[in-house]
Design a protein around this motif. Sequence first.
Motif, short mmCIF file in Angstrom:
data_model
loop_
_atom_site.label_atom_id
_atom_site.label_comp_id
_atom_site.label_asym_id
_atom_site.label_seq_id
_atom_site.Cartn_x
_atom_site.Cartn_y
_atom_site.Cartn_z
N LEU A 1 -2.15 -1.15 -3.39
CA LEU A 1 -2.21 -1.04 -4.85
C LEU A 1 -2.34 -2.42 -5.48
O LEU A 1 -3.18 -2.62 -6.38
CB LEU A 1 -0.96 -0.34 -5.36
N SER A 2 -1.54 -3.38 -5.04
CA SER A 2 -1.58 -4.71 -5.66
C SER A 2 -2.91 -5.40 -5.42
O SER A 2 -3.47 -6.02 -6.34
CB SER A 2 -0.43 -5.57 -5.14
N VAL A 3 -3.46 -5.28 -4.22
CA VAL A 3 -4.75 -5.92 -3.93
C VAL A 3 -5.87 -5.22 -4.69
O VAL A 3 -6.81 -5.87 -5.19
CB VAL A 3 -5.02 -5.93 -2.42
N SER A 4 -5.80 -3.90 -4.82
CA SER A 4 -6.82 -3.17 -5.59
C SER A 4 -6.80 -3.58 -7.05
O SER A 4 -7.84 -3.82 -7.66
CB SER A 4 -6.60 -1.66 -5.45
N LEU A 5 -5.60 -3.65 -7.64
CA LEU A 5 -5.48 -4.09 -9.04
C LEU A 5 -5.96 -5.53 -9.20
O LEU A 5 -6.65 -5.87 -10.17
CB LEU A 5 -4.03 -3.98 -9.50
N PHE A 6 -5.61 -6.37 -8.24
CA PHE A 6 -6.02 -7.77 -8.30
C PHE A 6 -7.54 -7.89 -8.23
O PHE A 6 -8.14 -8.68 -8.96
CB PHE A 6 -5.38 -8.54 -7.14
N ALA B 1 6.94 -8.19 -5.02
CA ALA B 1 7.76 -7.05 -4.59
C ALA B 1 7.25 -6.48 -3.26
O ALA B 1 8.04 -6.07 -2.41
CB ALA B 1 7.76 -5.97 -5.67
N THR B 2 5.93 -6.46 -3.09
CA THR B 2 5.36 -5.98 -1.84
C THR B 2 5.75 -6.87 -0.67
O THR B 2 6.10 -6.39 0.41
CB THR B 2 3.82 -5.92 -1.96
N ALA B 3 5.72 -8.18 -0.90
CA ALA B 3 6.14 -9.11 0.15
C ALA B 3 7.61 -8.92 0.50
O ALA B 3 7.99 -8.98 1.69
CB ALA B 3 5.88 -10.56 -0.30
N GLU B 4 8.45 -8.67 -0.50
CA GLU B 4 9.87 -8.46 -0.24
C GLU B 4 10.08 -7.20 0.62
O GLU B 4 10.90 -7.21 1.55
CB GLU B 4 10.63 -8.32 -1.56
N THR B 5 9.37 -6.12 0.31
CA THR B 5 9.50 -4.91 1.13
C THR B 5 8.99 -5.16 2.55
O THR B 5 9.54 -4.62 3.52
CB THR B 5 8.75 -3.74 0.50
N SER C 1 3.06 -0.88 2.77
CA SER C 1 1.60 -0.80 2.90
C SER C 1 0.96 -0.19 1.66
O SER C 1 -0.09 -0.65 1.20
CB SER C 1 1.22 0.00 4.15
N TRP C 2 1.59 0.82 1.09
CA TRP C 2 1.03 1.45 -0.11
C TRP C 2 1.06 0.50 -1.30
O TRP C 2 0.10 0.41 -2.07
CB TRP C 2 1.80 2.74 -0.44
N MET C 3 2.18 -0.22 -1.45
CA MET C 3 2.27 -1.21 -2.54
C MET C 3 1.26 -2.34 -2.32
O MET C 3 0.68 -2.85 -3.29
CB MET C 3 3.68 -1.77 -2.62
N GLY C 4 1.04 -2.72 -1.07
CA GLY C 4 0.07 -3.77 -0.79
C GLY C 4 -1.34 -3.37 -1.17
O GLY C 4 -2.07 -4.15 -1.79
#
Length: 236
Positions: A116-121, A162-166, A111-114
């Motif tokens: 982060l990735s959406v915020s950066l995107f 990587a987020t999807a893999e986790t 959830s944290w990586m998700g």
Amino acid sequence: MGSVDSSRLPLVFFARLSGLVVAVSVLYWALFLPNQGLSYSTLHPLLMVIGFILVSGEAILIHRWLPGSRKTKKAVHLWLQGVALASAVFGIWTKFHYQRGVFANFYSLHSWMGLLSVSLFGAQWVTGFMSFWHRGEVRTTRTTFLPWHVFIGLYTYGLAIATAETGLLEKLTFLQTKRNVPRRGSESMTVNGLGLGLALLCGIVISAAVLPKYQSHSGNEKLVYSSQDRPKCLSS
């Protein structure tokens, strides 16, 4: 009019093929294996994998196969990324619909990586949107920003994979420990295959984006590289 980079067409083909395998796998897993149809829990992987990862990957590949001017390619790239961003935001929104509370699902590394990735995107899309519609800025500023735009875009794409893999690992662990799903059962094998497909897709898309260019440019569309492969002149 820009020419199509034929040296990268095989990579585009394999990216499309692996993307198709990923899409079929996640559709089969989310809609047919649980036998529960569409719900918030099944919408989340569909939106994040197909809507976010596959569409944003296609946006990256636009510059490698779409004929036409740079302006046309940038416009299509921008709007595809907008679709991917909307899908990601909606995908995160589906995780807020649980009885345990609004933030009950935002505790894990996934959830944290998700977030982060959406915020950066989202930040990347906003800067790209501003750059596309406000073209009067100093050319050297755009030239300096371009390598960072490419790097952050590819980094965010890899982070999303990587987020999807986790997330797949987290879900598979839950299925095997809480619901006694067999480790060699059809659902476990489908999830593992989906993870491998995403890893393959990530490698192909990033390879297509970073390999040296062999395009010929004509007319007002010129891109000149120095010996260090940094852009010296980027036309509008």
